[in-house]
Design a protein around this motif. Structure first.
Motif, PDB file in Angstrom:
ATOM      1  N   SER A  26      -1.279  -4.714   8.235  1.00 25.07           N
ATOM      2  CA  SER A  26      -2.619  -5.210   8.554  1.00 25.07           C
ATOM      3  C   SER A  26      -3.666  -4.110   8.389  1.00 25.07           C
ATOM      4  N   LEU A  27      -3.345  -2.888   8.842  1.00 22.09           N
ATOM      5  CA  LEU A  27      -4.289  -1.785   8.675  1.00 22.09           C
ATOM      6  C   LEU A  27      -4.449  -1.414   7.203  1.00 22.09           C
ATOM      7  N   SER A  28      -3.363  -1.416   6.457  1.00 17.98           N
ATOM      8  CA  SER A  28      -3.433  -1.083   5.028  1.00 17.98           C
ATOM      9  C   SER A  28      -4.322  -2.072   4.288  1.00 17.98           C
ATOM     10  N   GLU A  29      -4.128  -3.348   4.544  1.00 21.94           N
ATOM     11  CA  GLU A  29      -4.912  -4.360   3.846  1.00 21.94           C
ATOM     12  C   GLU A  29      -6.369  -4.342   4.292  1.00 21.94           C
ATOM     13  N   MET A  30      -6.606  -4.062   5.568  1.00 21.70           N
ATOM     14  CA  MET A  30      -7.977  -4.030   6.071  1.00 21.70           C
ATOM     15  C   MET A  30      -8.789  -2.934   5.385  1.00 21.70           C
ATOM     16  N   PHE A  31      -8.229  -1.726   5.279  1.00 21.74           N
ATOM     17  CA  PHE A  31      -8.971  -0.621   4.676  1.00 21.74           C
ATOM     18  C   PHE A  31      -8.974  -0.691   3.160  1.00 21.74           C
ATOM     19  N   SER A  32      -7.972  -1.315   2.569  1.00 24.67           N
ATOM     20  CA  SER A  32      -8.000  -1.470   1.106  1.00 24.67           C
ATOM     21  C   SER A  32      -9.104  -2.440   0.692  1.00 24.67           C
ATOM     22  N   LYS A  33      -9.301  -3.509   1.469  1.00 29.44           N
ATOM     23  CA  LYS A  33     -10.391  -4.450   1.170  1.00 29.44           C
ATOM     24  C   LYS A  33     -11.746  -3.784   1.389  1.00 29.44           C
ATOM     25  N   LYS A  34     -11.822  -2.953   2.411  1.00 29.96           N
ATOM     26  CA  LYS A  34     -13.086  -2.283   2.708  1.00 29.96           C
ATOM     27  C   LYS A  34     -13.496  -1.346   1.582  1.00 29.96           C
ATOM     28  N   HIS A  35     -12.535  -0.662   0.964  1.00 35.13           N
ATOM     29  CA  HIS A  35     -12.849   0.349  -0.045  1.00 35.13           C
ATOM     30  C   HIS A  35     -12.531  -0.094  -1.467  1.00 35.13           C
ATOM     31  N   GLY A  36     -12.096  -1.337  -1.639  1.00 41.96           N
ATOM     32  CA  GLY A  36     -11.976  -1.892  -2.982  1.00 41.96           C
ATOM     33  C   GLY A  36     -10.797  -1.428  -3.796  1.00 41.96           C
ATOM     34  N   TYR A  37      -9.625  -1.333  -3.197  1.00 43.24           N
ATOM     35  CA  TYR A  37      -8.414  -1.066  -3.964  1.00 43.24           C
ATOM     36  C   TYR A  37      -7.306  -1.948  -3.403  1.00 43.24           C
ATOM     37  N   THR A  38      -6.159  -1.936  -4.040  1.00 44.49           N
ATOM     38  CA  THR A  38      -5.072  -2.835  -3.634  1.00 44.49           C
ATOM     39  C   THR A  38      -3.901  -2.026  -3.072  1.00 44.49           C
ATOM     40  N   VAL A  39      -3.193  -2.651  -2.159  1.00 46.64           N
ATOM     41  CA  VAL A  39      -1.952  -2.084  -1.637  1.00 46.64           C
ATOM     42  C   VAL A  39      -0.835  -3.087  -1.893  1.00 46.64           C
ATOM     43  N   ARG A  40       0.392  -2.600  -1.885  1.00 45.11           N
ATOM     44  CA  ARG A  40       1.557  -3.458  -2.103  1.00 45.11           C
ATOM     45  C   ARG A  40       2.302  -3.619  -0.785  1.00 45.11           C
ATOM     46  N   PRO A  41       2.234  -4.818  -0.174  1.00 45.57           N
ATOM     47  CA  PRO A  41       2.828  -5.013   1.159  1.00 45.57           C
ATOM     48  C   PRO A  41       4.309  -4.649   1.223  1.00 45.57           C
ATOM     49  N   ASN A  42       5.086  -5.029   0.202  1.00 48.37           N
ATOM     50  CA  ASN A  42       6.519  -4.717   0.246  1.00 48.37           C
ATOM     51  C   ASN A  42       6.775  -3.216   0.141  1.00 48.37           C
ATOM     52  N   GLN A  43       5.948  -2.520  -0.651  1.00 54.62           N
ATOM     53  CA  GLN A  43       6.087  -1.069  -0.720  1.00 54.62           C
ATOM     54  C   GLN A  43       5.672  -0.422   0.604  1.00 54.62           C
ATOM     55  N   GLU A  44       4.683  -1.004   1.273  1.00 56.05           N
ATOM     56  CA  GLU A  44       4.288  -0.501   2.593  1.00 56.05           C
ATOM     57  C   GLU A  44       5.434  -0.658   3.588  1.00 56.05           C
ATOM     58  N   MET A  45       6.159  -1.785   3.481  1.00 54.16           N
ATOM     59  CA  MET A  45       7.316  -1.983   4.353  1.00 54.16           C
ATOM     60  C   MET A  45       8.412  -0.973   4.048  1.00 54.16           C
ATOM     61  N   LEU A  46       8.612  -0.704   2.754  1.00 52.78           N
ATOM     62  CA  LEU A  46       9.591   0.327   2.393  1.00 52.78           C
ATOM     63  C   LEU A  46       9.168   1.692   2.927  1.00 52.78           C
ATOM     64  N   ALA A  47       7.873   1.997   2.784  1.00 45.84           N
ATOM     65  CA  ALA A  47       7.382   3.303   3.222  1.00 45.84           C
ATOM     66  C   ALA A  47       7.560   3.487   4.722  1.00 45.84           C
ATOM     67  N   ILE A  48       7.150   2.497   5.510  1.00 45.45           N
ATOM     68  CA  ILE A  48       7.269   2.645   6.966  1.00 45.45           C
ATOM     69  C   ILE A  48       8.733   2.591   7.379  1.00 45.45           C
ATOM     70  N   GLY A  49       9.567   1.865   6.602  1.00 45.14           N
ATOM     71  CA  GLY A  49      10.997   1.838   6.896  1.00 45.14           C
ATOM     72  C   GLY A  49      11.630   3.211   6.728  1.00 45.14           C
ATOM     73  N   PHE A  50      11.295   3.893   5.622  1.00 49.68           N
ATOM     74  CA  PHE A  50      11.845   5.233   5.407  1.00 49.68           C
ATOM     75  C   PHE A  50      11.172   6.277   6.296  1.00 49.68           C
ATOM     76  N   CYS A  51       9.955   5.970   6.774  1.00 48.42           N
ATOM     77  CA  CYS A  51       9.330   6.845   7.780  1.00 48.42           C
ATOM     78  C   CYS A  51      10.083   6.784   9.104  1.00 48.42           C
ATOM     79  N   ASN A  52      10.943   5.792   9.258  1.00 44.12           N
ATOM     80  CA  ASN A  52      11.783   5.694  10.450  1.00 44.12           C
ATOM     81  C   ASN A  52      13.232   6.117  10.176  1.00 44.12           C
ATOM     82  N   ILE A  53      13.762   5.746   9.001  1.00 45.57           N
ATOM     83  CA  ILE A  53      15.170   6.052   8.704  1.00 45.57           C
ATOM     84  C   ILE A  53      15.391   7.553   8.564  1.00 45.57           C
ATOM     85  N   ILE A  54      14.626   8.193   7.680  1.00 44.59           N
ATOM     86  CA  ILE A  54      14.845   9.624   7.417  1.00 44.59           C
ATOM     87  C   ILE A  54      14.566  10.482   8.647  1.00 44.59           C
TER      88      ILE A  54
END
Length: 712
Positions: free
Chosen positions: A366-394
């Motif tokens: 939700s935060l990623s999409e909120m700030f991406s819309k504000k500043h005019g770029y795109t994020v990939r939700p599934n990649q965000e899930m992978l990123a936060i997942g590995f921010c916990n696993i590693i």
């Protein structure tokens, strides 16, 4: 009469029924074979694309504009790092682990998100809500393992049953090693974090990012506010210097406040005075920051000033030795060797990791999409899930606990001109400096100061109470969802509050579909435009025609509501109308036979029965399906029943404005008869064309009624 003439004239110019395109679908097996073949092929471009997709930093870092971006990234990274250090230490009070582990968590999470994240602005690290959820699990398992969880206590309570064996010095035997309270706590947190990360990666692989849509904004706001109230309650004892155990089970807020007031006479006045001073400075700093945010180029490092000042005052004033004030204790420098999260602890926390994983990825996306819309770029939700997942696993291998995107630090990054995730790398370097050199200097820092930092950081969430009246005026449903979720989270527990919020918000949607707005339609000034007669003026319903609109999908849960609303709106229920006619016929026949016997007239009875009224005020019902997005087999059966029942009392039922999904479902249910023979006489693309057709049926309908009367 003029209406009928106008309708008859228009009949000749009605457009023909639209012809549907024929779509050829490939067999499912063929599609699966094609996808499998594509996934099994390997080439250099595909490997390069996969790697760059998995590590987005490889794409944007070579294009980094040094002169344009470096100043904003360095400034935001330094400021967030300065804010992050005291918060990382403070939030360990919530998580139930030693302060050093909060610094580890902040360091590793920032580096991993720098490599894998797609958002330029999100700050990933320790989040108060996530820390609270981790702490509840840690304290529960410590209690079940037999440790005394009272403040500043590491005494083992051997009277409590446990699956682990304990000695007399407060340790448990875990996988062949003796493990003390601190070791056991971080072992639990690491196992919980590892599982949460695994769940998030599995959700990303299975493309389950859409699950976040079931976490509505009012529900998330209510959950965050309720959890913030719980956090405030848990930290309140530190403000007063009370040494009471954290309550285990439901009703933490109520029980904790009861214990606080029961032990209020044991307040440590040194901690109380320190808390009052720190809160005053922190709140004043936040107010100045908000009031002059347009003039201040960088945020005020109020937390760092308070931590530095309080540490010096505690050290030179001897607050621990002279007044018994609770302090943070020794924080070592350097890193602990990595270790594999303990598998025997994972079975104990497997279920607890599910809400942690869901909340962590929901806030991050939700935060990623909120700030991406504000500043005019795109994020990939599934990649965000992978990123936060590995921010916990590693990090779980390096003695860390669960992380998430944090709103406050993300907003600080945004306000200081951040351009890329290089700022996260700078923040990690600031934390690294503390880990290597400055950590021992926080030895004398009072716990009440850390509690003050946590409580003041909750101002934004607690201010949501002021928005309740405006929420109520805007949408009562959203306001009720917010109140129910907040109350359940604060008064029962955080995990159950999340579950209650999700279920209740879904029930509200189901309630809306079961009790939607219905409309009787009228015509505007002899045009082909029809709308709700209760909402607009100067609308005239067509004579002897009822136009009904149902503003919801028609499915098994609301088909009965649909029928009830239709019967009430048109004023005629077929079964009751037939019953009334039969009773009238029976009564008339009895009366006529009685009169016939008196007058010796055998034909009088048949004539009287034939004179019983068999017509209603209308001859056609037009169902406007423009607001029906889909229909299921139960809805199709309801339509079939309507056509059959109303036909028995001489009323036609026509459909108008159906979308292709509804039409396909009706065709599969043979609503239009065999081979769709009755489609052209039952289905119309506009309400007006259905009305015109209904007027053309008026004469034939009257003739049918006369023939039916003669037959009876």
């Amino acid at each position: 009469m003029e209406e009928v003439l106008e309708a008859t004239e228009t009949t000749a110019v009605l457009p023909p029924l639209l012809e549907r395109r024929i779509r050829h679908r490939e067999p499912t097996l063929s599609i699966l074979k094609t996808k499998l073949k594509q996934s099994m092929t390997c080439s250099v471009p595909k490997v390069r694309s996969t790697l760059t997709g998995f590590f987005p930093v490889v794409r944007w870092l070579p294009k980094y504009k040094l002169r344009e971006y470096v100043w904003g990234d360095v400034m935001s990274g330094l400021i967030v790092g300065i804010i992050l250090v005291p918060q990382a230490i403070a939030y360990c009070l919530l998580a139930g682990v030693e302060p050093i582990y909060g610094l580890y968590t902040s360091f590793y999470a920032n580096i991993i998100y720098f490599l894998m994240g797609t958002s330029r602005h999100v700050s990933v690290g320790i989040f108060s809500l996530i820390s609270l959820m981790v702490g509840q699990v840690v304290y529960r398992e410590l209690f079940l393992a037999g440790f005394d969880i009272s403040e500043e206590s590491s005494v083992f309570n051997s009277s409590t049953s446990s699956n682990y064996t304990a000695d007399n010095v407060g340790t448990v035997e875990l996988m062949g090693f003796q493990c003390g309270k601190e070791c056991y706590a971080i072992g639990l947190a690491a196992a919980l974090t590892f599982l949460a990360g695994v769940y998030q990666v599995l959700m990303a692989v299975c493309r389950l990012g859409f699950l976040s849509i079931y976490l509505s904004a009012p529900m998330l706001d209510g959950f965050a506010t309720g959890a913030s109230f719980t956090i405030l309650t848990v930290q309140a004892k530190y403000l007063l210097g009370l040494k009471i155990s954290r309550h285990q089970g439901y009703g933490t807020v109520v029980v904790t406040w009861f214990n606080i007031f029961a032990n209020i006479h044991k307040t440590n006045f040194c901690d109380l005075i320190t808390s009052a001073i720190c809160i005053s400075i922190l709140v004043a700093g936040k107010e100045i920051q908000e009031r002059y945010k347009n003039r201040l180029k960088v945020p005020l490092p109020t937390e760092l000033v308070v931590v530095a000042g309080a540490t010096l005052a505690s050290h030179f004033g001897g607050l621990y030795t002279n007044y018994g004030s609770s302090i943070s204790g020794h924080i070592p420098t350097g890193f602990i060797p990595p270790s594999v999260p303990r598998s025997d602890l994972m079975s104990r926390v497997a279920l607890d990791a599910i809400p942690l994983a869901v909340i962590s990825f929901a806030f991050t996306i939700s935060l990623s999409e909120m700030f991406s819309k504000k500043h005019g770029y795109t994020v990939r939700p599934n990649q965000e899930m992978l990123a936060i997942g590995f921010c916990n696993i590693i990090p779980s291998f390096f003695h860390c606990f669960t992380t998430s995107a944090a709103l406050a630090k993300t907003m600080v990054k945004d306000s200081t001109g951040v351009q890329t995730q290089v700022s996260s790398l700078i923040s990690a370097l600031v934390v690294l400096l503390v880990l290597l050199f400055f950590a021992p200097y926080f030895y004398a820092l009072q716990k009440c100061v850390l509690a003050c930092i946590i409580i003041v950081s909750l101002r934004g969430a607690l201010r949501k109470f002021r928005d309740v009246p405006s929420k109520w005026r805007t949408s009562r449903t959203d306001a009720i969802v917010w109140l129910v979720t907040m109350s359940a989270t604060a008064l029962i527990s955080v995990e159950l509050g999340l579950l209650v919020g999700i279920i209740f918000s879904m029930m509200c949607i189901i309630f809306k579909t079961q009790n939607p707005k219905v409309s009787m339609m009228g015509r505007a000034n002899h045009s082909d435009f029809y709308e709700d007669v209760d909402e607009y003026k100067n609308l005239v319903p067509p004579p002897q025609i009822r136009i009904f609109r149902f503003n919801a999908p028609l499915y098994y849960a609301n088909k009965d509501s649909f029928l009830k609303y239709l019967y009430n709106s048109v004023g005629v229920e077929p079964f009751l109308e037939l019953t009334k006619r039969r009773k009238a016929e029976k009564k008339a026949k009895e009366l006529s036979l009685k009169n016939a016997k008196a007058n010796n007239d055998k034909t009088n009875g048949e004539v009287v029965v034939g004179l019983v009224q068999r017509e209603v005020e209308f001859h056609t019902i037009v169902l406007d399906c423009s607001a029906v997005p889909f229909i299921d087999t139960a809805g199709t059966a309801a339509f079939k029943g309507l056509v059959k029942e109303y036909k028995e009392i001489g009323v036609h039922v026509l459909l108008a404005c159906c979308n292709t999904m509804v039409i396909d479902t009706l065709q599969r249910g043979q609503f239009f008869g065999k081979n769709n023979q009755e489609m052209s006489s039952r289905l119309f693309h506009t309400v007006h064309s259905a009305v015109v057709f209904a007027h053309s049926l008026k004469g034939s309908g009257a003739k049918e009624g006369i023939d039916r009367q003669q037959e009876s």
